[in-house]
Design an enzyme around this catalytic site. Structure first.
Site, PDB file in Angstrom:
ATOM      1  N   GLY A 214      55.519  -7.211  55.867  1.00 39.61           N
ATOM      2  CA  GLY A 214      56.201  -6.510  54.780  1.00 39.61           C
ATOM      3  C   GLY A 214      55.620  -5.126  54.544  1.00 39.61           C
ATOM      4  O   GLY A 214      54.548  -4.785  55.052  1.00 39.61           O
ATOM      5  N   HIS A 234      42.433   4.086  48.733  1.00 38.89           N
ATOM      6  CA  HIS A 234      41.906   5.392  49.153  1.00 38.89           C
ATOM      7  C   HIS A 234      42.851   6.142  50.096  1.00 38.89           C
ATOM      8  O   HIS A 234      42.661   7.316  50.342  1.00 38.89           O
ATOM      9  CB  HIS A 234      40.487   5.258  49.748  1.00 38.89           C
ATOM     10  N   ASN A 281      37.487  13.113  54.879  1.00 39.25           N
ATOM     11  CA  ASN A 281      38.297  12.505  55.934  1.00 39.25           C
ATOM     12  C   ASN A 281      39.665  12.061  55.407  1.00 39.25           C
ATOM     13  O   ASN A 281      40.682  12.214  56.075  1.00 39.25           O
ATOM     14  CB  ASN A 281      37.567  11.317  56.549  1.00 39.25           C
ATOM     15  N   GLN A 285      43.316  13.274  56.835  1.00 39.27           N
ATOM     16  CA  GLN A 285      44.091  12.221  57.501  1.00 39.27           C
ATOM     17  C   GLN A 285      45.138  11.513  56.657  1.00 39.27           C
ATOM     18  O   GLN A 285      46.027  10.874  57.207  1.00 39.27           O
ATOM     19  CB  GLN A 285      43.123  11.147  58.009  1.00 39.27           C
TER      20      GLN A 285
END
Ligand SMILES: C[S@@+](CC[C@H](N)C(=O)[O-])C[C@H]1O[C@@H](n2cnc3c(N)ncnc32)[C@H](O)[C@@H]1O
Length: 324
Positions: A214, A234, A281, A285
């Site tokens: 899902g 996060h 990071n 990203q």
């Protein structure tokens, strides 16, 4: 470190069972002697290798793994971080080349680094199935080091019916059923990820682990006593986190809870440095960031959760528990 992992330096030195010269290592790994010697010396500087000078056959350095590389950088070690190193090397490192752009623009650099729209880095956004596999194996590897700590931070034994939302390759689910033998953990993830988890990471004999395909933003979330959200919030901005937590709250049985597993920043954001760098990071990203315990508590409260407790484990990841 990435390159030495990728070329198999640490694996070779483990398998050889004795120190080897740079010429021998270069020959075994099909690399240049000049390049290999420099790489090995840099690894000595990083304390990933140790070198001993031998007088036999001229003055030649013989290289061996240090304890830390034997434990964490060889593929066969139970605590191997090899897969996450490869993901950092082949994906994350490329995004970091655009850190200045990320800071200027305040958004991830998937488009610049890979020509992919920055819509959903962890969903449809793997450049290939191979990259998805690398990511899943990489995410799994950290739980061999700190999975127990985050799951034992609170007594989760009252919860037997658990959903691991965005559970990926299932390493945390495996730790959970081993620590709490009465529990069943359902890994809820995007269909493609679930298929790969079933085929490559979780064996059918692991009966306490189930699967649910899902999209937690667009599909329903089934009822359960506890939801684990490990390294999920996060990835997302506050609005998306609130949206997801509100859905989790609605699905959660009264008396149940939600366990957030994240790397917590100090309240004044002065550290830990690892978490600050993780947050950079997240900038290059994802749509998300690392947060403080107070920030996570606020998100949980906004969704309706109460009795929020925070446990710092002293390792990379911490735990926050909220109750319905
Ligand atoms: C950073 S990884 C964390 C993996 C795992 N929880 C862990 O701690 O190792 C994020 C996970 O969320 C999953 N994910 C991302 N978007 C999702 C969505 N919309 N619905 C379900 N899972 C999603 C990804 O496929 C991935 O497995």
């Amino acid at each position: 470190m990435f390159t030495a992992c990728e070329l198999g330096v640490f694996d070779l030195l483990l398998e050889s069972g004795k120190p080897l010269s740079s010429d021998a290592i270069a020959a075994c790994l099909g690399a240049s002697t000049m390049g290999m010697e420099r790489l090995l010396d840099a690894c000595v500087g990083l304390k990933l290798l140790a070198a001993e000078m031998t007088l036999e056959g001229g003055k030649e350095a013989l290289y061996r793994n240090t304890e830390i590389s034997n434990i964490y950088l060889t593929k066969s070690s139970p605590k191997s971080q090899y897969h996450i190193m490869m993901y950092y090397s082949n994906t994350v490192y490329l995004c970091w080349q655009y850190l200045a752009d990320a800071v200027r623009e305040g958004r991830n650099q998937y488009e610049r680094a890979f020509g992919i729209s920055p819509k959903d880095p962890f969903g449809a956004m793997y450049r290939s199935d191979e990259e998805m596999l690398k990511f899943m194996a990489g995410q799994n590897s950290v739980w061999s080091i700190c999975g127990r700590d985050v799951l034992a931070a609170f007594d989760l034994s009252p919860f037997t019916q658990i959903y691991d939302l965005g559970g990926g390759g299932g390493a945390l689910a495996r730790e959970c059923v081993s620590l709490y033998p009465n529990s069943t953990v359902t890994i809820y993830d995007l269909p493609k990820v679930v298929q790969v988890a079933k085929e490559q990471f979780v064996s059918p004999e692991e009966r306490q682990i189930a699967f649910h395909e899902g999209d937690f933003f667009n599909d329903s979330i089934p009822e359960a006593e506890l939801y684990i959200l490990s390294k999920i919030l996060h990835d997302w901005d506050d609005d998306k986190c609130k949206q997801l937590l509100a859905k989790v709250y609605k699905a959660c049985k009264p008396g149940g809870g939600v366990l957030l597993v994240e790397s917590l920043l100090n309240e004044d954001k002065s550290g830990p440095v690892e978490t600050q760098l993780y947050s950079m990071n997240m900038l290059v990203q994802t749509e998300g960031k690392e947060r403080t315990a107070a920030e996570y508590s606020k998100l949980l409260e906004a969704a309706g959760f109460g009795v929020i407790r925070v446990r710092r484990t002293g390792k990379l990841y911490d735990a926050v528990l909220g109750r319905k």
